[in-house]
Design a protein around this motif. Structure first.
Motif, PDB file in Angstrom:
ATOM      1  N   ILE A 122     106.072 -10.381  30.544  1.00  0.00           N
ATOM      2  CA  ILE A 122     107.193 -11.009  29.850  1.00  0.00           C
ATOM      3  C   ILE A 122     107.480 -10.272  28.544  1.00  0.00           C
ATOM      4  CG2 ILE A 122     107.931 -13.102  28.637  1.00  0.00           C
ATOM      5  CD1 ILE A 122     106.367 -14.710  30.740  1.00  0.00           C
ATOM      6  N   HIS A 123     106.437  -9.894  27.826  1.00  0.00           N
ATOM      7  CA  HIS A 123     106.588  -9.158  26.575  1.00  0.00           C
ATOM      8  C   HIS A 123     107.273  -7.808  26.830  1.00  0.00           C
ATOM      9  CE1 HIS A 123     105.772  -8.040  22.491  1.00  0.00           C
ATOM     10  NE2 HIS A 123     104.925  -7.087  22.803  1.00  0.00           N
ATOM     11  N   LEU A 124     106.837  -7.104  27.854  1.00  0.00           N
ATOM     12  CA  LEU A 124     107.457  -5.825  28.203  1.00  0.00           C
ATOM     13  C   LEU A 124     108.897  -6.026  28.663  1.00  0.00           C
ATOM     14  CD1 LEU A 124     107.335  -2.775  28.842  1.00  0.00           C
ATOM     15  CD2 LEU A 124     106.412  -3.385  31.092  1.00  0.00           C
ATOM     16  N   GLY A 125     109.116  -7.025  29.513  1.00  0.00           N
ATOM     17  CA  GLY A 125     110.452  -7.262  30.032  1.00  0.00           C
ATOM     18  C   GLY A 125     111.455  -7.564  28.940  1.00  0.00           C
ATOM     19  N   LEU A 126     111.055  -8.360  27.948  1.00  0.00           N
ATOM     20  CA  LEU A 126     111.965  -8.678  26.850  1.00  0.00           C
ATOM     21  C   LEU A 126     112.267  -7.435  26.018  1.00  0.00           C
ATOM     22  CD1 LEU A 126     113.567 -10.847  25.432  1.00  0.00           C
ATOM     23  CD2 LEU A 126     111.528 -11.444  24.106  1.00  0.00           C
ATOM     24  N   ALA A 127     111.258  -6.590  25.813  1.00  0.00           N
ATOM     25  CA  ALA A 127     111.495  -5.336  25.085  1.00  0.00           C
ATOM     26  C   ALA A 127     112.498  -4.456  25.824  1.00  0.00           C
ATOM     27  CB  ALA A 127     110.178  -4.589  24.891  1.00  0.00           C
ATOM     28  N   LEU A 128     112.385  -4.411  27.144  1.00  0.00           N
ATOM     29  CA  LEU A 128     113.302  -3.588  27.937  1.00  0.00           C
ATOM     30  C   LEU A 128     114.708  -4.187  27.948  1.00  0.00           C
ATOM     31  CD1 LEU A 128     110.976  -2.644  30.931  1.00  0.00           C
ATOM     32  CD2 LEU A 128     111.533  -1.290  28.893  1.00  0.00           C
ATOM     33  N   LEU A 129     114.820  -5.520  27.983  1.00  0.00           N
ATOM     34  CA  LEU A 129     116.136  -6.148  27.874  1.00  0.00           C
ATOM     35  C   LEU A 129     116.780  -5.818  26.538  1.00  0.00           C
ATOM     36  CD1 LEU A 129     115.562  -9.714  29.392  1.00  0.00           C
ATOM     37  CD2 LEU A 129     116.983  -7.885  30.336  1.00  0.00           C
ATOM     38  N   LEU A 130     115.980  -5.850  25.483  1.00  0.00           N
ATOM     39  CA  LEU A 130     116.480  -5.503  24.161  1.00  0.00           C
ATOM     40  C   LEU A 130     116.940  -4.047  24.137  1.00  0.00           C
ATOM     41  CD1 LEU A 130     116.875  -6.418  21.229  1.00  0.00           C
ATOM     42  CD2 LEU A 130     114.501  -5.743  20.774  1.00  0.00           C
ATOM     43  N   PHE A 131     116.171  -3.168  24.746  1.00  0.00           N
ATOM     44  CA  PHE A 131     116.533  -1.751  24.807  1.00  0.00           C
ATOM     45  C   PHE A 131     117.857  -1.560  25.537  1.00  0.00           C
ATOM     46  CE2 PHE A 131     116.452   2.259  27.196  1.00  0.00           C
ATOM     47  CZ  PHE A 131     116.332   3.169  26.161  1.00  0.00           C
ATOM     48  N   MET A 132     117.999  -2.196  26.698  1.00  0.00           N
ATOM     49  CA  MET A 132     119.242  -2.065  27.463  1.00  0.00           C
ATOM     50  C   MET A 132     120.431  -2.615  26.680  1.00  0.00           C
ATOM     51  SD  MET A 132     118.242  -2.892  31.439  1.00  0.00           S
ATOM     52  CE  MET A 132     117.521  -4.497  31.112  1.00  0.00           C
ATOM     53  N   GLY A 133     120.217  -3.746  26.009  1.00  0.00           N
ATOM     54  CA  GLY A 133     121.291  -4.332  25.228  1.00  0.00           C
ATOM     55  C   GLY A 133     121.737  -3.424  24.092  1.00  0.00           C
ATOM     56  N   LEU A 134     120.799  -2.772  23.444  1.00  0.00           N
ATOM     57  CA  LEU A 134     121.131  -1.855  22.356  1.00  0.00           C
ATOM     58  C   LEU A 134     121.904  -0.648  22.874  1.00  0.00           C
ATOM     59  CD1 LEU A 134     117.749  -2.018  20.415  1.00  0.00           C
ATOM     60  CD2 LEU A 134     119.965  -2.731  19.507  1.00  0.00           C
ATOM     61  N   VAL A 135     121.454  -0.087  23.984  1.00  0.00           N
ATOM     62  CA  VAL A 135     122.148   1.065  24.561  1.00  0.00           C
ATOM     63  C   VAL A 135     123.566   0.678  24.979  1.00  0.00           C
ATOM     64  CG1 VAL A 135     122.188   2.671  26.509  1.00  0.00           C
ATOM     65  CG2 VAL A 135     120.036   2.241  25.297  1.00  0.00           C
ATOM     66  N   TRP A 136     123.698  -0.428  25.686  1.00  0.00           N
ATOM     67  CA  TRP A 136     125.007  -0.867  26.180  1.00  0.00           C
ATOM     68  C   TRP A 136     125.972  -1.151  25.017  1.00  0.00           C
ATOM     69  CZ3 TRP A 136     126.154  -1.810  31.507  1.00  0.00           C
ATOM     70  CH2 TRP A 136     127.425  -2.320  31.733  1.00  0.00           C
ATOM     71  N   THR A 137     125.492  -1.889  24.014  1.00  0.00           N
ATOM     72  CA  THR A 137     126.345  -2.233  22.887  1.00  0.00           C
ATOM     73  C   THR A 137     126.686  -0.999  22.070  1.00  0.00           C
ATOM     74  OG1 THR A 137     125.221  -4.379  22.826  1.00  0.00           O
ATOM     75  CG2 THR A 137     126.605  -3.828  20.948  1.00  0.00           C
ATOM     76  N   GLY A 138     125.757  -0.049  21.969  1.00  0.00           N
ATOM     77  CA  GLY A 138     126.050   1.206  21.291  1.00  0.00           C
ATOM     78  C   GLY A 138     127.152   1.984  21.993  1.00  0.00           C
ATOM     79  N   VAL A 158     114.254   6.128  32.947  1.00  0.00           N
ATOM     80  CA  VAL A 158     114.969   5.752  34.170  1.00  0.00           C
ATOM     81  C   VAL A 158     115.861   4.541  33.900  1.00  0.00           C
ATOM     82  CG1 VAL A 158     114.743   4.958  36.549  1.00  0.00           C
ATOM     83  CG2 VAL A 158     113.170   6.679  35.663  1.00  0.00           C
ATOM     84  N   LEU A 159     115.341   3.563  33.178  1.00  0.00           N
ATOM     85  CA  LEU A 159     116.108   2.366  32.862  1.00  0.00           C
ATOM     86  C   LEU A 159     117.337   2.719  32.033  1.00  0.00           C
ATOM     87  CD1 LEU A 159     115.824  -0.748  33.316  1.00  0.00           C
ATOM     88  CD2 LEU A 159     114.879  -0.844  31.000  1.00  0.00           C
ATOM     89  N   CYS A 160     117.173   3.630  31.094  1.00  0.00           N
ATOM     90  CA  CYS A 160     118.298   4.070  30.268  1.00  0.00           C
ATOM     91  C   CYS A 160     119.359   4.747  31.137  1.00  0.00           C
ATOM     92  CB  CYS A 160     117.804   5.023  29.184  1.00  0.00           C
ATOM     93  SG  CYS A 160     119.103   5.605  28.061  1.00  0.00           S
ATOM     94  N   ALA A 161     118.935   5.631  32.043  1.00  0.00           N
ATOM     95  CA  ALA A 161     119.878   6.325  32.917  1.00  0.00           C
ATOM     96  C   ALA A 161     120.645   5.349  33.797  1.00  0.00           C
ATOM     97  CB  ALA A 161     119.130   7.340  33.780  1.00  0.00           C
ATOM     98  N   ALA A 162     119.947   4.340  34.328  1.00  0.00           N
ATOM     99  CA  ALA A 162     120.604   3.350  35.181  1.00  0.00           C
ATOM    100  C   ALA A 162     121.560   2.470  34.375  1.00  0.00           C
ATOM    101  CB  ALA A 162     119.554   2.491  35.884  1.00  0.00           C
ATOM    102  N   THR A 163     121.213   2.176  33.123  1.00  0.00           N
ATOM    103  CA  THR A 163     122.090   1.386  32.261  1.00  0.00           C
ATOM    104  C   THR A 163     123.377   2.136  31.950  1.00  0.00           C
ATOM    105  OG1 THR A 163     120.180   0.279  31.237  1.00  0.00           O
ATOM    106  CG2 THR A 163     122.262   0.214  30.030  1.00  0.00           C
ATOM    107  N   VAL A 164     123.244   3.404  31.577  1.00  0.00           N
ATOM    108  CA  VAL A 164     124.421   4.227  31.279  1.00  0.00           C
ATOM    109  C   VAL A 164     125.286   4.379  32.528  1.00  0.00           C
ATOM    110  CG1 VAL A 164     125.198   6.532  30.598  1.00  0.00           C
ATOM    111  CG2 VAL A 164     123.277   5.456  29.399  1.00  0.00           C
ATOM    112  N   CYS A 218     125.548  -8.411  18.804  1.00  0.00           N
ATOM    113  CA  CYS A 218     124.553  -7.954  17.836  1.00  0.00           C
ATOM    114  C   CYS A 218     123.712  -9.119  17.329  1.00  0.00           C
ATOM    115  CB  CYS A 218     125.252  -7.250  16.676  1.00  0.00           C
ATOM    116  SG  CYS A 218     126.030  -5.676  17.118  1.00  0.00           S
ATOM    117  N   GLY A 219     124.358 -10.277  17.136  1.00  0.00           N
ATOM    118  CA  GLY A 219     123.600 -11.464  16.730  1.00  0.00           C
ATOM    119  C   GLY A 219     122.587 -11.872  17.787  1.00  0.00           C
ATOM    120  N   LEU A 220     122.990 -11.770  19.052  1.00  0.00           N
ATOM    121  CA  LEU A 220     122.074 -12.090  20.143  1.00  0.00           C
ATOM    122  C   LEU A 220     120.909 -11.108  20.179  1.00  0.00           C
ATOM    123  CD1 LEU A 220     121.362 -13.704  22.689  1.00  0.00           C
ATOM    124  CD2 LEU A 220     122.865 -12.178  23.987  1.00  0.00           C
ATOM    125  N   LEU A 221     121.184  -9.829  19.950  1.00  0.00           N
ATOM    126  CA  LEU A 221     120.118  -8.828  19.926  1.00  0.00           C
ATOM    127  C   LEU A 221     119.142  -9.096  18.787  1.00  0.00           C
ATOM    128  CD1 LEU A 221     122.201  -5.603  20.684  1.00  0.00           C
ATOM    129  CD2 LEU A 221     120.567  -6.732  22.204  1.00  0.00           C
TER     130      LEU A 221
END
Length: 354
Positions: A162-178, A326-332, A127-130
């Motif tokens: 890069i801006h989009l990619g970081l947002a998507l990394l943040l999204f994946m991290g939130l979903v995974w940690t949740g 799609v990214l969310c589905a692949a992460t889950v 969470c600190g990293l996020l």
């Protein structure tokens, strides 16, 4: 005050999923901001006082005057009225406001949950990293915007990506940690072949999103709007005088790369679902694989429709939202595979290699 010592917490999971939903909304609004040409309408970065929009006629005149001083106005929007400027201003302001809202929605509950001891210890550093990634995203956003204020009429495509990619990394991290906060610790040993296949599929989806960022940043979706060919050819003429930068800036090449990778991703996602079906997996893995494949096909169809209609605002925004789905589905899917046990296989057949 009593501290909770559980390895899972429903409230923490809901908080993380809610933050992921806000990031999803921010990505979609960011897409609309780009498509409407609104991203450079605010030429200053004021993290705190910038949360307030112009409050009177003098403030609006000042904001409009600053916009008139950049190349986008002089070369693209010369003669724009104040009302037209306000139209693009509100999209960019909303995008930045959402960014601030995400920061508050994450940081405040994070501090409260830390005091209460609700966050499982193994997830505190995540969470600190996020939180750090969220702060970095604000800096990257301004770095992107600043690239279009002096010598360009739009932002640099690579910075937008890069801006989009970081947002998507943040999204994946939130979903995974949740998911981790909801399910608790699980010492599993997933089958290596399936874990690698699911990870490669997620990586391929993420890379396709980055290619889409280059297409968006280079406005490549507005050219070569025929399909399956590009102006009657497999690959439209490429300006190779740019050297390796052609892969970042040439409209024909970046659109071609986005198309070709999409075809490969469709094949890979479909093959993965077929292999899962042949393996007769249980524990929800079959369903998640089919969802990934289904969303890939829907996203591809949406992408073709968006291209052939000249990227209207609503279709472009829907296509960007579809990419996050799609990214969310692949992460889950990857999360489910990595938490599975070898006994999930109800037959003796397993994928080899990978």
């Amino acid at each position: 005050m009593k501290r909770f010592d559980s390895d899972r917490n429903r409230a923490v999971a809901i908080w993380l999923f809610a933050c992921a939903a806000l990031v999803f909304a921010m990505v979609v609004v960011g897409g609309i901001t780009r498509l409407s040409g609104s991203g450079l309408s605010i030429t200053e970065w004021k993290p705190l006082i910038g949360a307030l929009p112009p409050m009177n006629a003098a403030d609006w005149a000042d904001a409009f005057a600053r916009y008139k001083a950049i190349p986008q106005y002089t070369q693209v929007n010369a003669g724009m009225s104040l009302a037209e400027f306000q139209g693009i201003f509100w999209w960019e302001w909303s995008h930045r406001l959402l960014g601030r809202l995400v920061g508050v929605a994450f940081a405040v509950p994070f501090a409260i949950f830390l005091v209460l001891g609700w966050i499982p210890r193994r997830l505190i550093w995540r969470c600190g990293l996020l939180l750090g990634l969220g702060g970095l995203q604000g800096l990257i956003g301004w770095w992107m915007v600043s690239s279009g204020l002096v010598d360009r009429v739009d932002v640099a495509p690579e910075r937008l990506t890069i801006h989009l990619g970081l947002a998507l990394l943040l999204f994946m991290g939130l979903v995974w940690t949740g998911l981790e906060a909801r399910a608790g610790f699980h010492n599993s040993r997933p089958p290596v072949g399936w874990s690698r296949a699911a990870a490669l599929l997620l990586a391929a989806v993420f890379f396709q999103c980055l290619l889409g960022g280059l297409v968006a940043g280079g406005k490549a979706g507005f050219v070569y709007t025929d399909w399956p060919l590009m102006n009657g050819a497999i690959l439209a003429p490429v300006d190779w005088s740019k050297g390796a930068l052609a892969f970042l800036h040439d409209q024909a090449l970046i659109q071609f790369d986005h198309r070709i990778w999409a075809y490969g991703l469709l094949v890979a996602g479909t093959a993965y679902a077929v292999l899962v079906w042949r393996g007769r997996l249980v524990d929800g893995l079959g369903a998640s694989a089919y969802v990934v494949a289904g969303t890939l096909w829907l996203q591809a169809a949406l992408g073709i429709a968006t291209l052939m209609h000249g990227v209207p605002l609503w279709l472009g925004a829907l296509h960007q939202a579809g990419a996050v789905v799609v990214l969310c589905a692949a992460t889950v899917n990857l999360w489910l595979v990595r938490r599975s046990q070898a006994r999930i296989f109800t037959s003796g057949w397993r994928p080899k290699g990978l």
